[in-house]
Every structure is written in C-alpha cells, then in structure tokens.
Design an enzyme around this catalytic site. Structure first.
Site, PDB file in Angstrom:
ATOM      1  N   HIS A  20       0.938   5.402   0.928  1.00  0.00           N
ATOM      2  CA  HIS A  20       0.324   6.503   1.670  1.00  0.00           C
ATOM      3  C   HIS A  20       0.554   7.762   0.841  1.00  0.00           C
ATOM      4  O   HIS A  20       1.689   8.061   0.465  1.00  0.00           O
ATOM      5  CB  HIS A  20       0.976   6.689   3.043  1.00  0.00           C
ATOM      6  N   HIS A  45       0.841  -1.195   0.000  1.00  0.00           N
ATOM      7  CA  HIS A  45       0.000   0.000   0.000  1.00  0.00           C
ATOM      8  C   HIS A  45       0.876   1.244   0.000  1.00  0.00           C
ATOM      9  O   HIS A  45       1.993   1.237   0.480  1.00  0.00           O
ATOM     10  CB  HIS A  45      -0.972   0.007   1.189  1.00  0.00           C
TER      11      HIS A  45
END
Length: 186
Positions: free
Chosen positions: A174, A172
């Site tokens: 950010h 993932h």
C-alpha cells in the site's frame, strides 16, 4: 459478558472523546461514569466508534482470508491483473501493476502488486528467489509516489498474515500519502 463488553466499549468511546478534546486544548468536561447509562455520543465519539468497528471488521476479514489461503484459487488481484475486474491503473510494467485502492485510507492510496504470484502470498513467505521482485516492488513504490506527487512524504505498508490484517494473500504494498502520516501507525 455482554454488559462487560458494553461497559468497556463505553469507556473506550469516552476515552476517544477525551483524547480528541485534549488534542484541541479545550477544557475537559466533568466525568461521570455509570454502568447503566452510556455517556452522551458526540460527533468525535461516533467517529471513534466507526474506527473501532472498521478495525474489528478488518480483523475478521483477515482471519477469514487466512482460513482460505491454501485454496490455490485466483485472488481478487489475479482477476485485476487479468482485467476481469476493473481498476484504476496508475502504473504498469511487465512485472508489476499499481492501481487505486477502492477503500482509500489517505488522499493517495495505491496498491502495488507483482503480476506473478510465484508462491509469494505474503512477505513472511519470501525466499531468496523473490529478492528481484521485492526490490522491483520497492523501487516501483518510489516511481508511483513521484508520479502521484507525494515523493516528499509517503508511507509503504505491507500487511503480513492475520495478525497484520492481511486480507488478500497475494503480496501487495500500500502506498499512502497526500496527508501527514502519524506515528505509531496502528
């Protein structure tokens, strides 16, 4: 041992206060170090203490996540993709999903994930077959930044492994913005 930790923590807390006073160009107070009495606690000192505490919690969380990475079970992100856990979605296409972080570290903090994990639990596990989704994630980060109004200044962060404080083993990104980013980051 506990006394040594308390003393070094007090010195660290004191250095946070001194650093904050120096940054505001106010005169520094006279220093008196005592091994038996902690220095007075200011608002800035409490803030530094919280940051240190949060950092220790983040590191513990990352170690715990790394210990269970090979379980093969669904991650919290898999549950968000399946809409089993609610989230505030800001962007979605057939390959990726972007949603607001529940613990934002900036005025804009969006998490961007691939919908299909395909063994890509962390950037350090990327293989040549992942290059298409990695490129799509970076391009989508730009699209999200534009949509969120932070295209003129934003940061993309990928935590990798326990040393990088990765707490969810589903790759993932950010996307952070809406304030001046500092360097070094952490």
């Amino acid at each position: 041992m506990a006394a040594a930790l308390t003393n070094s923590f007090s010195l660290l807390r004191c250095s946070c206060v001194i650093g904050s006073l120096a940054a505001t160009k106010r005169p520094l107070p006279p220093l008196s170090f005592s091994l038996f009495r902690a220095p007075p606690v200011s608002i800035q000192s409490k803030r530094c203490t919280r940051l240190i505490s949060a950092s220790i919690d983040e590191e513990a969380s990352a170690r715990a996540a790394a210990a269970s990475v090979d379980s093969g079970g669904p991650t919290i992100f898999d549950k968000i993709i399946a809409k089993e856990i609610p989230s505030t979605i800001v962007y979605e296409d057939e390959k990726v999903l972007a949603f607001r972080d529940i613990n934002p570290q900036a005025p804009v903090h969006v998490v961007l994930i691939p919908k299909l994990r395909d063994g890509l639990t962390q950037l350090g596990k990327a293989e040549p077959r992942h290059s298409v989704i990695l490129g799509h994630l970076l391009y989508t980060a730009k699209v999200v930044a534009e949509k969120e109004g932070i295209l003129d200044g934003f940061r993309v962060v990928i935590n990798n492994g326990p040393g990088g404080c990765q707490s969810v083993y589903h790759l993932h990104l950010h996307i952070l913005g809406g304030r001046q980013m500092k360097w070094p980051p952490g």
